[in-house]
Structures are given as C-alpha cells and as structure tokens.
Design a protein around this motif. Structure first.
Motif, mmCIF file in Angstrom:
data_model
loop_
_atom_site.group_PDB
_atom_site.id
_atom_site.type_symbol
_atom_site.label_atom_id
_atom_site.label_comp_id
_atom_site.label_asym_id
_atom_site.label_seq_id
_atom_site.Cartn_x
_atom_site.Cartn_y
_atom_site.Cartn_z
ATOM 1 N N SER A 72 6.750 78.145 13.666
ATOM 2 C CA SER A 72 5.481 77.423 13.707
ATOM 3 C C SER A 72 5.574 76.246 12.745
ATOM 4 N N SER A 73 4.723 75.236 12.974
ATOM 5 C CA SER A 73 4.723 74.073 12.089
ATOM 6 C C SER A 73 3.368 73.386 12.149
ATOM 7 N N ARG A 74 3.077 72.643 11.110
ATOM 8 C CA ARG A 74 1.867 71.823 11.099
ATOM 9 C C ARG A 74 2.102 70.628 10.181
ATOM 10 N N SER A 75 1.379 69.545 10.463
ATOM 11 C CA SER A 75 1.476 68.345 9.639
ATOM 12 C C SER A 75 0.369 68.347 8.600
ATOM 13 N N GLU A 76 0.726 67.964 7.393
ATOM 14 C CA GLU A 76 -0.248 67.823 6.306
ATOM 15 C C GLU A 76 -0.017 66.461 5.666
ATOM 16 N N GLY A 77 -0.754 65.451 6.166
ATOM 17 C CA GLY A 77 -0.498 64.094 5.708
ATOM 18 C C GLY A 77 0.872 63.651 6.166
ATOM 19 N N GLY A 78 1.694 63.226 5.229
ATOM 20 C CA GLY A 78 3.036 62.789 5.588
ATOM 21 C C GLY A 78 4.054 63.899 5.582
ATOM 22 N N THR A 79 3.655 65.111 5.193
ATOM 23 C CA THR A 79 4.601 66.223 5.127
ATOM 24 C C THR A 79 4.476 67.119 6.345
ATOM 25 N N THR A 80 5.503 67.916 6.580
ATOM 26 C CA THR A 80 5.487 68.911 7.658
ATOM 27 C C THR A 80 5.787 70.270 7.044
ATOM 28 N N VAL A 81 4.916 71.231 7.332
ATOM 29 C CA VAL A 81 5.061 72.590 6.818
ATOM 30 C C VAL A 81 5.523 73.484 7.970
ATOM 31 N N CYS A 82 6.609 74.195 7.756
ATOM 32 C CA CYS A 82 7.188 75.025 8.810
ATOM 33 C C CYS A 82 7.377 76.458 8.325
ATOM 34 N N VAL A 83 7.293 77.375 9.271
ATOM 35 C CA VAL A 83 7.773 78.733 9.064
ATOM 36 C C VAL A 83 9.043 78.866 9.884
ATOM 37 N N PRO B 107 11.557 68.191 17.428
ATOM 38 C CA PRO B 107 11.067 67.112 16.565
ATOM 39 C C PRO B 107 11.879 67.007 15.278
ATOM 40 N N GLU B 108 12.059 65.796 14.803
ATOM 41 C CA GLU B 108 12.944 65.566 13.662
ATOM 42 C C GLU B 108 12.558 66.354 12.405
ATOM 43 N N PRO B 109 11.274 66.450 12.029
ATOM 44 C CA PRO B 109 10.960 67.249 10.830
ATOM 45 C C PRO B 109 11.376 68.711 10.975
ATOM 46 N N LEU B 110 11.302 69.238 12.196
ATOM 47 C CA LEU B 110 11.704 70.626 12.429
ATOM 48 C C LEU B 110 13.221 70.761 12.374
ATOM 49 N N GLN B 111 13.928 69.749 12.854
ATOM 50 C CA GLN B 111 15.377 69.743 12.691
ATOM 51 C C GLN B 111 15.738 69.801 11.203
ATOM 52 N N SER C 50 14.809 87.150 8.094
ATOM 53 C CA SER C 50 13.922 86.677 7.040
ATOM 54 C C SER C 50 13.128 85.483 7.562
ATOM 55 N N ARG C 51 12.016 85.202 6.883
ATOM 56 C CA ARG C 51 11.224 84.017 7.193
ATOM 57 C C ARG C 51 11.050 83.197 5.927
ATOM 58 N N PHE C 52 11.010 81.876 6.126
ATOM 59 C CA PHE C 52 10.894 80.959 4.999
ATOM 60 C C PHE C 52 9.798 79.941 5.284
ATOM 61 N N ARG C 53 9.061 79.629 4.226
ATOM 62 C CA ARG C 53 8.152 78.484 4.272
ATOM 63 C C ARG C 53 8.948 77.262 3.815
ATOM 64 N N VAL C 54 8.973 76.244 4.658
ATOM 65 C CA VAL C 54 9.751 75.044 4.365
ATOM 66 C C VAL C 54 8.841 73.830 4.499
ATOM 67 N N VAL C 55 8.833 72.991 3.488
ATOM 68 C CA VAL C 55 8.056 71.756 3.509
ATOM 69 C C VAL C 55 9.025 70.591 3.406
ATOM 70 N N VAL C 56 8.954 69.680 4.384
ATOM 71 C CA VAL C 56 9.834 68.512 4.376
ATOM 72 C C VAL C 56 8.979 67.245 4.355
ATOM 73 N N GLU C 57 9.521 66.222 3.720
ATOM 74 C CA GLU C 57 8.835 64.941 3.604
ATOM 75 C C GLU C 57 9.758 63.821 4.070
ATOM 76 N N PRO C 58 9.209 62.816 4.760
ATOM 77 C CA PRO C 58 10.037 61.674 5.161
ATOM 78 C C PRO C 58 10.427 60.836 3.950
ATOM 79 N N THR C 59 11.600 60.262 3.993
ATOM 80 C CA THR C 59 12.060 59.360 2.949
ATOM 81 C C THR C 59 12.979 58.333 3.596
ATOM 82 N N VAL C 60 13.410 57.377 2.822
ATOM 83 C CA VAL C 60 14.250 56.297 3.340
ATOM 84 C C VAL C 60 15.491 56.182 2.477
ATOM 85 N N PHE C 61 16.635 56.078 3.127
ATOM 86 C CA PHE C 61 17.911 55.862 2.451
ATOM 87 C C PHE C 61 18.312 54.409 2.680
#
Length: 301
Positions: free
Chosen positions: A241-252, A215-219, A262-273
């Motif tokens: 692992s990942s989960r959606s929180e509203g418009g954001t995606t939270v990943c480990v 999935p694109e947010p995981l990419q 190592s492990r990282f918590r990563v939060v990504v949000e959609p945007t438009v260019f």
C-alpha cells in the motif's frame, strides 16, 4: 541528428543515481521483429500499413510497442509477422511468441487483460532487450550495439536489439522480460551478471533501475528494502500500500525471505542529483532519497 553526450564516458558509468527510473507505463508489451531502419520516434516508424495499424492499436490500448531484431541482423523477414507479447504485471508475468500472416489477427484486448492471445505460445526462456536505437540517442547505439553483440554470443537465442526503452541517459540499457526489470549504464560484466541472476529468479541491485509498470516512488521504496534486507528474489519484495503526503510517499512494503515474511514502513522523498559532467544527456537527474525505513512486523516463520 541523434542526441548524444558531449562527454559520454562520464554519463554512463553508473556513478549517477539510477534507482527508481524504470518506465512506469510498460505493463504490457508488443515486440515486433523488424530489421529497420528505425526512425527516432514510434509515430515516425516506416512500417507496412498493416503493421503500422497494429502498432497504433497497441499504443491506443496502453501496450508498449517495441521493434526488435537479432544482434547485428538487418535481414528480418517481412512475412509472416513475428511477434512476442508479454505481461509484466502481477505475481506471474509471462512471455509468448506468435507468427501472423495478418497483423489484425492478434487480439491485443486479451493482452491488455493479462491473457495470452490466441495463436501465441508461451515461452519458457527469458528475453533480454538491449536498446540500440541510435536515431533516438547516439549513446544507445555506441554503447548498446557492442553490449547486444556480447550478450548475443553468450546467451544465444535470448537477446534482441530494440528501439527506445526509456532513459537514454542510462545507456546501455537492458530489460529482462517478462518481469520488466530495467538495468542501466551496463558494462559487459554487469550485464551478464544481471542476466544470469534473472535466469535464477533474482535481481542484482548494482545498476538496477527498477521494475516496469510501477510508479517511481514505489520502485524506490522496494529498492531501499532490498538494500536493507539483502532480499534479491524477483518477487521477494513488493509494495502492499502507499499514499502521498505532500512531496513524500509513504509505503508499506512486504519482504518475503527464506527466514519468513516482514513488513516495513518506508518513506521516500524526491531529490535532484546534479551531474558533474555537464552534458547534454542530463544536467540534473531526478531521483529519490530514503527518509524513513522501519520494520512494522517481525519475520513470521
């Protein structure tokens, strides 16, 4: 008439965001040697009846069909059927080759389950696909054909022209199999660098679109961890692992480097260019921004 850019040079320079744009549905591949011509869409391809049935069967099973030909070649034999099959999933992707007198002899159900079909032989060398599908988008032919010829001369036996790979706006597009690594807006120098890196088990982040089947947010999350850590090995970064929180995606995201894991918590949000060129390729490009990146565990050596 094929689609194309009003100002193509401005759209394919790599200046627009390209991350997290690999084709999500491409987890298993069926690659059929076919000289062409290639109609714009798969359901319009003019194929022998048995080959048409094979393509339709693959599509119904969620396998991505592609027509391929050697760079500059328009004389591929009609029989026997020459195919490659690939699985891009898991930690051990594979690529296999087969020749078939009867297309229905190819067991696609095995491919769906990540098993090499009978009568196919594993291939140890990588395969590089360059989209040259001019009937789908004129830019794919204008930019893809010279790139395919260049790579074909430098990586003999490993390069194929192919039909639509997804993301015409990113032409010239390059895919590295079996892992399904997508690159876009490729110059000759960028393409040969990406191909050589892949042959050594690494990615190049410049113009890297992501890995197919994810999935694109995981990419996006994987991309940001690679940028942060400098980890470039193909299997060195993966979302656990990942989960959606509203418009954001939270990943480990796990990062396994030579120094440890190592492990990282990563939060990504959609945007438009918004593209500056105002072309028919895309006035706006959907992409992702990094909202948070935090290390959860120190490197374990």
């Amino acid at each position: 008439m094929a689609n194309g850019c009003d100002h193509p040079a401005a759209c394919h320079t790599g200046e627009a965001p390209i991350l997290a744009s690999a084709t999500v549905g491409a987890r298993a591949w069926l690659l059929i040697e076919h000289a062409g011509p290639w109609a714009a869409h798969a359901d319009q391809w003019r194929l022998p009846a048995a080959m048409r049935a094979l393509v339709d069967r693959a599509t119904s099973l969620g396998i991505r069909p592609q027509l391929i030909r050697r760079p500059g070649r328009r004389d591929a034999p009609a029989a026997p059927l020459h195919v490659f099959v690939a699985s891009s999933t898991g930690d051990d992707p594979w690529l296999a080759e087969g020749l078939f007198e009867h297309p229905d002899d190819l067991d696609l159900h095995l491919l769906v389950h990540g098993v090499v079909p009978e009568s196919c032989i594993l291939v140890s060398e990588p395969m590089f696909l360059v989209c040259t599908h001019g009937k789908r988008n004129a830019c794919c032919a204008r930019l893809g054909l010279p790139l395919a010829r260049f790579l074909g001369e430098n990586l003999r036996g490993e390069v194929w022209e192919t039909t639509h790979l997804g993301g015409d706006r990113y032409a010239a597009n390059l895919v590295c199999l079996p892992h399904g690594l997508y690159y876009g807006s490729m110059s000759q120098a960028a393409a040969i660098a990406a191909a050589n890196a892949y042959r050594h088990g690494e990615v190049v982040l410049d113009r890297f679109r992501g890995r197919a089947g994810i999935p694109e947010p995981l990419q996006a999350a994987e991309h940001f961890v690679r940028s942060h850590t400098g980890e470039l090995s193909v299997g060195g970064v993966a979302v656990e692992s990942s989960r959606s929180e509203g418009g954001t995606t939270v990943c480990v995201v796990r990062c396994t480097a030579q120094r440890g894991s190592s492990r990282f918590r990563v939060v990504v949000e959609p945007t438009v260019f918004t593209t500056p060129c105002g072309t028919t390729c895309a006035d706006e490009i959907s992409t992702y921004r990094l909202a948070e990146l935090r290390q959860l565990t120190p490197a374990l050596t």
